[in-house]
Design an enzyme around this catalytic site. Structure first.
Site, PDB file in Angstrom:
ATOM      1  N   GLU A   1       0.842  -1.190   0.000  1.00 30.35           N
ATOM      2  CA  GLU A   1       0.000   0.000   0.000  1.00 30.35           C
ATOM      3  C   GLU A   1       0.885   1.252   0.000  1.00 30.35           C
ATOM      4  O   GLU A   1       0.734   2.135  -0.851  1.00 30.35           O
ATOM      5  CB  GLU A   1      -0.895  -0.025   1.241  1.00 30.35           C
ATOM      6  CG  GLU A   1      -1.782   1.197   1.415  1.00 30.35           C
ATOM      7  CD  GLU A   1      -2.493   1.195   2.754  1.00 30.35           C
ATOM      8  OE1 GLU A   1      -3.499   1.922   2.876  1.00 30.35           O
ATOM      9  OE2 GLU A   1      -2.049   0.490   3.696  1.00 30.35           O
ATOM     10  N   HIS A   2       1.793   1.341   0.957  1.00 29.42           N
ATOM     11  CA  HIS A   2       2.742   2.454   1.053  1.00 29.42           C
ATOM     12  C   HIS A   2       4.150   1.907   0.840  1.00 29.42           C
ATOM     13  O   HIS A   2       4.515   0.874   1.419  1.00 29.42           O
ATOM     14  CB  HIS A   2       2.715   3.101   2.444  1.00 29.42           C
ATOM     15  CG  HIS A   2       1.359   3.524   2.918  1.00 29.42           C
ATOM     16  ND1 HIS A   2       0.832   4.770   2.673  1.00 29.42           N
ATOM     17  CD2 HIS A   2       0.425   2.865   3.643  1.00 29.42           C
ATOM     18  CE1 HIS A   2      -0.367   4.873   3.224  1.00 29.42           C
ATOM     19  NE2 HIS A   2      -0.635   3.717   3.820  1.00 29.42           N
TER      20      HIS A   2
END
Length: 441
Positions: free
Chosen positions: A332-333
């Protein structure tokens, strides 16, 4: 508290693959519990919403207090800390600017062949509900990340649904953030009942075309069961982060950033991936010092993640192995710690967002840079994208063929239509049409 250390050089393929797994919520056990909630909201409307608010949220909500009032907005404006309001205003400005730049042109129309024109017209969807969770705190940033892109896209009807607090009210910062985003409709409707409310509509809550925003497994189960009624968007799972650090990175800074997403909950995932043993060891040594500056609950979440199978240090043989792991994980990040972070950008293929350099921690991306923090999780970054203005818009193909351009297209189209066995298609571009066109000339 021990931090997990995963040495890729000593791991089997099966052990490496196990690191790529996320927490997978089995929604089937929730679906059976959610079905009667959905049915009750569909049949009883506001009465069911109020009852479930009292039952599940322990909040004194009645059917006539489901909607936030102007008095509620005024109270929030008056009581919220001015420093919080200033920060929210700053955040709103960044998010609005980013998504305005992202917005596509309303229409493009090109001459594909002589006399043949085609293009796309982009228009906003009619309505959307933005779900804002409240289980582990209040999240005004989620209000803005969901509703500002919708407003920029031009959606006319935007509603926010959120669980009420123990006092039966909506969090002050949530109301202020909603007003800053240009949204005046906020409803005390959390959980599965909130999703059902915007799917079917109640006496107070409007029926919406789409719902966006993360939530509990109850919310996820309701979205799954109602996906044939309302567009539920991309599913959002627990938070994920990879910090990729080379041998020029400061391991302490890498460790500081590693904590960011690990504090969301024990089901989060967070790895420091590096081929520098010194960077890894410096991070491990520094993390307990950072935990000492945090509250007990967030430390318990972070330590559970970083000390478990879905977090900690991943030591690679070299940068190729480290980058391959990042791409396979599709986080996601993805933060990149290096004196020259752009040197890795071209090889990082799969991530919801890529944050380059030591001055770009995920905190800034989550709140104030302007990029959206609603990101694909559970490996969906391989094919999915962050929440954007595109999620609140739809494209309509537009075409126009002139008399000059028609004959060549018709000739080829008739051949294809007859090959595929569509007589009506073929007749519509055959000599039959040509005769009628000549009569109308």
């Amino acid at each position: 508290m021990t931090i997990s250390f995963h040495d890729l050089s000593r791991m089997t393929r099966e052990e490496r693959d196990a690191l790529l797994k996320r927490t997978e919520a089995d929604l089937s056990q929730y679906e059976e519990k959610v079905k009667p909630i959905i049915a009750a909201v569909r049949e009883e409307g506001d009465e069911a919403l109020a009852r479930f608010a009292r039952q599940f949220d322990k909040a004194p909500v009645e059917r006539n207090t489901i909607a936030a009032t102007e008095a509620d907005f005024a109270r929030a404006e008056k009581t919220l800390d001015p420093k919080v309001k200033e920060a929210l205003s700053f955040m709103a400005g960044s998010i609005r600017r980013f998504h305005e730049d992202q917005k596509p042109e309303e229409m493009w129309f090109h001459e594909i062949r002589p006399g043949v024109f085609a293009g796309d017209r982009t228009t906003p969807i009619p309505s959307v509900a933005c779900y804002v969770p409240r289980g582990k705190g209040a999240f005004p940033s989620s209000v803005m990340m969901a509703s500002i892109p919708a407003a920029v896209a031009g959606v006319k009807e935007i509603a926010i649904i959120t669980p009420p607090g123990p006092d039966g009210q909506v969090d002050d910062a949530t109301l202020v953030a909603a007003r800053m985003a240009g949204v005046g409709k906020v409803f005390k409707a959390g959980g599965a009942q909130g999703i059902a409310a915007v799917a079917y509509g109640t006496q107070t809550v409007p029926k919406c075309a789409k719902v966006v925003g993360p939530g509990s497994p109850w919310v996820g189960a309701a979205k799954r069961l109602l996906s044939h009624v309302i567009d539920t968007g991309t599913p959002a799972g627990p938070s994920e982060l990879i910090v990729l650090a080379d041998d020029t990175a400061d391991g302490r800074l890498a460790g500081l950033d590693l904590i960011i997403e690990s504090e969301h909950g024990p089901d989060s995932s967070a790895f420091l991936v590096t081929w520098s043993r010194k960077v890894a060891e410096d991070a491990v040594a520094a993390i307990p010092e950072f935990w000492a500056q945090m509250g007990e609950q967030r430390v318990s979440y972070s330590s559970a993640v970083l000390g478990g199978p879905m977090g900690g240090i991943v030591l690679a043989r070299d940068e190729e192995e480290a980058i391959a792991f990042c791409n396979d994980y599709a986080p996601e990040h993805l933060g990149v710690h290096s004196e020259e972070p752009f040197q890795y950008l071209g090889r990082l293929q799969h991530a919801g967002e890529i944050l380059l350099g030591r001055h770009t921690p995920p905190t800034l991306g989550n709140f104030v840079i302007g990029v959206n923090h609603v990101l694909p999780t559970s490996g969906w970054a391989r094919t999915g994208s962050p929440l954007t203005v595109y999620d609140f818009m739809k494209r309509t193909s537009v075409a126009y063929v002139t008399g000059k351009g028609y004959p060549e297209l018709a000739r080829h189209a008739e051949v294809i239509a007859r090959y595929e066995g569509f007589d009506g298609h073929a007749n519509a571009v055959s000599e039959t049409r040509a005769r009628l066109l000549r009569k109308n000339a």
